[in-house]
Write a protein that holds these residues in place. Structure first.
Motif, PDB file in Angstrom:
ATOM      1  N   UNK A   1     -21.631 -15.096 -24.787  1.00  0.00           N
ATOM      2  CA  UNK A   1     -20.441 -15.700 -25.566  1.00  0.00           C
ATOM      3  C   UNK A   1     -19.481 -14.937 -25.314  1.00  0.00           C
ATOM      4  N   UNK A   2     -18.663 -15.484 -24.816  1.00  0.00           N
ATOM      5  CA  UNK A   2     -17.117 -14.838 -24.245  1.00  0.00           C
ATOM      6  C   UNK A   2     -15.975 -15.608 -24.730  1.00  0.00           C
ATOM      7  N   UNK A   3     -15.087 -14.894 -25.224  1.00  0.00           N
ATOM      8  CA  UNK A   3     -13.623 -15.507 -25.681  1.00  0.00           C
ATOM      9  C   UNK A   3     -12.396 -14.799 -25.067  1.00  0.00           C
ATOM     10  N   UNK A   4     -11.584 -15.519 -25.284  1.00  0.00           N
ATOM     11  CA  UNK A   4     -10.185 -15.013 -24.785  1.00  0.00           C
ATOM     12  C   UNK A   4      -9.285 -14.824 -26.211  1.00  0.00           C
ATOM     13  N   UNK A   5      -8.187 -14.005 -25.877  1.00  0.00           N
ATOM     14  CA  UNK A   5      -7.162 -14.225 -27.088  1.00  0.00           C
ATOM     15  C   UNK A   5      -7.051 -15.625 -27.521  1.00  0.00           C
ATOM     16  N   UNK A   6      -6.495 -16.033 -28.714  1.00  0.00           N
ATOM     17  CA  UNK A   6      -6.147 -17.201 -29.203  1.00  0.00           C
ATOM     18  C   UNK A   6      -4.546 -16.801 -28.978  1.00  0.00           C
TER      19      UNK A   6
ATOM     20  N   UNK B   1     -27.898 -18.078 -15.151  1.00  0.00           N
ATOM     21  CA  UNK B   1     -28.754 -18.763 -15.768  1.00  0.00           C
ATOM     22  C   UNK B   1     -28.739 -18.525 -17.335  1.00  0.00           C
ATOM     23  N   UNK B   2     -27.796 -17.665 -17.761  1.00  0.00           N
ATOM     24  CA  UNK B   2     -27.654 -17.654 -19.349  1.00  0.00           C
ATOM     25  C   UNK B   2     -26.899 -18.803 -19.941  1.00  0.00           C
ATOM     26  N   UNK B   3     -27.409 -18.860 -21.256  1.00  0.00           N
ATOM     27  CA  UNK B   3     -27.087 -19.953 -22.008  1.00  0.00           C
ATOM     28  C   UNK B   3     -25.752 -19.283 -22.741  1.00  0.00           C
ATOM     29  N   UNK B   4     -24.463 -20.021 -22.073  1.00  0.00           N
ATOM     30  CA  UNK B   4     -23.264 -19.707 -22.277  1.00  0.00           C
ATOM     31  C   UNK B   4     -22.334 -20.325 -23.130  1.00  0.00           C
ATOM     32  N   UNK B   5     -21.508 -19.696 -23.888  1.00  0.00           N
ATOM     33  CA  UNK B   5     -20.479 -20.334 -24.652  1.00  0.00           C
ATOM     34  C   UNK B   5     -19.015 -19.570 -24.331  1.00  0.00           C
ATOM     35  N   UNK B   6     -18.287 -20.332 -24.262  1.00  0.00           N
ATOM     36  CA  UNK B   6     -16.870 -19.861 -23.630  1.00  0.00           C
ATOM     37  C   UNK B   6     -15.788 -20.346 -24.598  1.00  0.00           C
ATOM     38  N   UNK B   7     -15.002 -19.444 -25.403  1.00  0.00           N
ATOM     39  CA  UNK B   7     -14.029 -19.916 -26.356  1.00  0.00           C
ATOM     40  C   UNK B   7     -12.671 -19.541 -26.018  1.00  0.00           C
ATOM     41  N   UNK B   8     -11.929 -20.601 -26.204  1.00  0.00           N
ATOM     42  CA  UNK B   8     -10.492 -20.054 -26.180  1.00  0.00           C
ATOM     43  C   UNK B   8      -9.673 -21.022 -27.172  1.00  0.00           C
ATOM     44  N   UNK B   9      -8.318 -20.539 -27.408  1.00  0.00           N
ATOM     45  CA  UNK B   9      -7.667 -21.454 -28.195  1.00  0.00           C
ATOM     46  C   UNK B   9      -6.146 -20.974 -28.571  1.00  0.00           C
ATOM     47  N   UNK B  10      -5.879 -21.539 -29.925  1.00  0.00           N
ATOM     48  CA  UNK B  10      -4.353 -21.250 -30.195  1.00  0.00           C
ATOM     49  C   UNK B  10      -4.307 -20.683 -31.546  1.00  0.00           C
ATOM     50  N   UNK B  11      -3.431 -19.477 -31.738  1.00  0.00           N
ATOM     51  CA  UNK B  11      -3.142 -18.854 -33.123  1.00  0.00           C
ATOM     52  C   UNK B  11      -1.924 -19.382 -33.606  1.00  0.00           C
ATOM     53  N   UNK B  12      -1.971 -20.186 -34.872  1.00  0.00           N
ATOM     54  CA  UNK B  12      -0.880 -20.947 -35.271  1.00  0.00           C
ATOM     55  C   UNK B  12      -0.254 -20.511 -36.374  1.00  0.00           C
TER      56      UNK B  12
ATOM     57  N   UNK C   1      -5.601 -24.680 -14.848  1.00  0.00           N
ATOM     58  CA  UNK C   1      -6.245 -23.598 -14.182  1.00  0.00           C
ATOM     59  C   UNK C   1      -7.685 -23.908 -14.254  1.00  0.00           C
ATOM     60  N   UNK C   2      -8.043 -25.052 -14.571  1.00  0.00           N
ATOM     61  CA  UNK C   2      -9.437 -25.378 -14.268  1.00  0.00           C
ATOM     62  C   UNK C   2     -10.490 -24.777 -15.290  1.00  0.00           C
ATOM     63  N   UNK C   3     -10.055 -24.204 -16.505  1.00  0.00           N
ATOM     64  CA  UNK C   3     -10.867 -23.576 -17.459  1.00  0.00           C
ATOM     65  C   UNK C   3     -12.143 -24.146 -17.776  1.00  0.00           C
ATOM     66  N   UNK C   4     -13.253 -23.863 -17.816  1.00  0.00           N
ATOM     67  CA  UNK C   4     -14.388 -24.507 -18.272  1.00  0.00           C
ATOM     68  C   UNK C   4     -14.761 -24.061 -19.564  1.00  0.00           C
ATOM     69  N   UNK C   5     -13.901 -23.769 -20.501  1.00  0.00           N
ATOM     70  CA  UNK C   5     -14.211 -23.543 -22.037  1.00  0.00           C
ATOM     71  C   UNK C   5     -15.003 -24.553 -22.674  1.00  0.00           C
ATOM     72  N   UNK C   6     -15.970 -24.043 -23.515  1.00  0.00           N
ATOM     73  CA  UNK C   6     -16.745 -25.210 -24.221  1.00  0.00           C
ATOM     74  C   UNK C   6     -16.101 -25.457 -25.694  1.00  0.00           C
ATOM     75  N   UNK C   7     -14.937 -24.899 -26.234  1.00  0.00           N
ATOM     76  CA  UNK C   7     -14.451 -25.311 -27.344  1.00  0.00           C
ATOM     77  C   UNK C   7     -12.860 -24.474 -27.254  1.00  0.00           C
ATOM     78  N   UNK C   8     -12.157 -25.226 -27.922  1.00  0.00           N
ATOM     79  CA  UNK C   8     -10.612 -24.904 -27.963  1.00  0.00           C
ATOM     80  C   UNK C   8     -10.273 -24.837 -29.272  1.00  0.00           C
ATOM     81  N   UNK C   9     -10.043 -23.527 -30.016  1.00  0.00           N
ATOM     82  CA  UNK C   9     -10.109 -23.402 -31.423  1.00  0.00           C
ATOM     83  C   UNK C   9      -8.579 -23.256 -32.000  1.00  0.00           C
TER      84      UNK C   9
END
Ligand code: MSP
Length: 568
Positions: A5-10, A39-50, A84-92
């Motif tokens: 599981x990997x994240x960016x700042x929102x 081969x890892x079960x991967x989840x990638x999150x990015x998003x906005x801080x509102x 930029x071609x981000x493959x995030x699984x969710x945008x919070x």
């Protein structure tokens, strides 16, 4: 298969996206793509801080409601991530109910456990960062805040988070887990500041209203940072599973907790390395593996500024994409960016140099040379060469002076890439691809398949040995290029998918979709002449050039004139 599981700042919605935001998301995207490839079960999150005062003020200045401003700019951030071609699984987005309701639940829990209490506070407040600083820090900063404005002496009745209580636990955490904060220079900064001693943190505000309303309080809203950090947990329902489910968060996401990597910029390290783990410990949640704090982009040798005209906004990035391709921009950012302790300069001259060396004259030229020779000498189909057992060049060319062991080269590259990815040394992981290409070029210069072909032409009757050599040299190159392309994919998914299509050897389940899943984990895909290797008779086309050579005398794609960037 492990969970990853990997994240960016929102990102704050009071401003428009620029290279800084795009960089962190590209970095996390590259790490996520490596993880999926492994081969890892991967989840990638990015998003906005509102939430927060800054958003409220920006909205007022523009005659908008904070929610309108948030909607408008969140859309810009989503567009930036697509660019930029981000493959995030969710945008919070922190104004979503799945988030706000779980933040309220967390507050209630902390109030009930005594980790949050009501108190009065007086201290130095940094308006730009929306945080109080300690008396020591205020003195060190000469009472000037992040944005250059004076710190303010402020008093408030607030709810406090008992950060001080976690001082010993945090000290132990950082001592026991030296890789908790990376790179190591950043860890030293945190340890240094921790020695000042921790004070309790006010986590509620009454001076403005654009925040998550805190339950059982007299009109307090959540401090933006306490709200924001929780996004990493609310997105996968780790704070309150029941609320999360009611708000549509899939229940099976919970398996991703805790996070492997929180990728962030160095300026928000304190929040992530100290406040966040304390918050998690107070909530009884397991801690992340690693906080990875990169440094900053500057531009053409100077701090980015809109008035200097060196500000790299989305339009500037788009201009690079239009001329050199998205993957070339990603490659430049990922291999030349501020991944470690020092800031990195975005320079047009450097961009062209790297583009030509690594891409046009590197993988692009190498792949097309080899495909051309296979076409010319073997009609575009791989000749039959026995690749079982050792594949050292001296086996095929006994009189050879320099030996090349392709099985060792590729398997070392795989091990190095795996370890580098685990350490977030993504440039090193990608370099496994470029150094393999370098080895193949060196091999071609040594084995000289074009000269062998000439000899065959001269004396076709007596050429059995040369024919075998020619066949072996090209098969070795083709198979090594196939493997090199796997290490390059996390930076250049579209270009590598293009190569795989023309070479008719896609490791992707859907060869036309660079974001599709892989048929097998990298350990298997990258085996030289393994189950996914190129087989005798395999047809590969020359295809279009992956990267056209760039002309360094051409002016930069974006004129260095002051940009008037209308925000919102
Ligand atoms: N909203 C907070 C983060 C909350 S995370 C729970 C915030 N937002 S921000 O919009 O200011 O984004 C900051 C992040 O953008 C940095 O941490 C970094 O990831 C990225 N960058 C912003 N400017 C940058 C550069 N000049 N260079 C590289 N990345 C930088 O802080």
């Amino acid at each position: 298969m492990a969970n990853y599981y990997i994240t960016t700042p929102i990102y704050y919605v009071n401003d428009r996206p620029h290279i800084g935001h795009c960089y962190t998301t590209t970095l996390a995207d590259c790490a996520a793509r490596f993880a999926r490839l492994m081969g890892h079960d991967t989840f990638f999150l990015t998003g906005t801080d509102e939430h927060g005062q800054k958003v409220e003020k920006s909205a007022q200045a523009k005659g908008l409601t904070p929610q309108q401003l948030a909607d408008e700019n969140a859309a810009h951030f989503e567009a930036a991530m697509r660019l930029i071609g981000s493959s995030h699984d969710d945008f919070i987005r922190t104004t979503q109910k799945r988030h706000t309701r779980q933040v309220q639940a967390a507050f209630k829990k902390l109030l009930a456990s005594g980790d949050v209490y009501l108190g009065t506070f007086e201290g130095w407040y940094d308006e730009g960062q929306e945080e109080y600083v300690t008396d020591n820090q205020a003195r060190e900063k000469n009472f000037v805040g992040f944005n250059g404005k004076p710190l303010i002496r402020a008093t408030e009745e607030n709810y406090y988070f008992k950060l001080s209580k976690w001082q010993p636990a945090l000290e132990k955490l950082l001592k026991d887990r030296p890789d908790f904060v990376r790179p190591s220079a950043r860890m030293n900064e945190v340890l240094g500041r921790l020695r000042d001693g921790l004070q309790d943190v006010p986590i509620s505000r009454t001076s403005f209203s654009w925040g998550i309303p805190l339950p059982d309080t007299n009109g307090h809203v959540a401090w933006v940072w306490i709200d924001a950090l929780l996004n990493y947990a609310t997105a996968i329902g780790a704070v309150d599973a029941e609320i999360a489910r009611e708000e549509g968060v899939p229940a099976d996401r919970a398996r991703f907790w805790p996070t492997q990597v929180h990728a962030i910029g160095k300026e928000i390290l304190w929040f992530h390395a100290v406040i966040w783990p304390a918050q998690l410990m107070a909530l009884g949640l397991p801690l992340p593996e690693c906080i990875y704090a990169h440094s900053f982009w500057i531009s053409e040798g100077k701090k980015m500024s809109k008035t200097l005209g060196n500000f790299i906004d989305l339009a500037a990035l788009q201009a690079y994409v239009d001329r050199y391709s998205l993957d070339a921009l990603r490659w430049y950012m990922l291999t030349q960016g501020p991944l470690r302790e020092t800031d990195a300069d975005f320079s047009y001259a450097k961009f062209v140099e790297v583009y030509n060396a690594d891409l046009a004259n590197g993988i692009g030229n190498c792949a097309s040379r080899v495909a051309n020779m296979i076409e010319k000498y073997f009609g575009g189909a791989l000749p039959d060469v026995d690749l079982s057992g050792s594949v050292v060049w001296s086996r095929f060319a006994p009189a050879t002076t320099a030996d090349f062991d392709f099985r060792a080269l590729t398997s070392n590259a795989f091990q190095a890439a795996r370890i580098a990815h685990e350490r977030m040394s993504l440039d090193e992981a990608l370099m496994q691809g470029t150094s393999l290409v370098g080895q193949i070029d060196l091999f071609i210069a040594h084995a000289r398949p074009f000269s062998i072909a000439k000899e065959i032409d001269k004396n076709p009757e007596n050429s059995t040995a040369q024919r075998e050599q020619l066949a072996a040299s090209l098969v070795l190159c083709a198979e090594a290029i196939r493997i090199a392309s796997l290490f390059l994919y996390p930076a250049m998914p579209a270009k590598m998918a293009q190569l795989w299509r023309t070479w008719n050897c896609s490791p992707l389940v859907d060869p036309n979709n660079p974001n599709s899943a892989f048929k097998a984990p990298l350990a298997e895909l990258a085996l030289f002449a393994g189950p996914h290797g190129l087989k005798p008779g395999h047809k590969l086309a020359k295809g279009d050039a992956l990267f056209m050579r760039a002309d360094p005398t051409q002016p930069a794609p974006t004129p260095l004139s002051p940009v008037t960037a209308p925000s919102a």
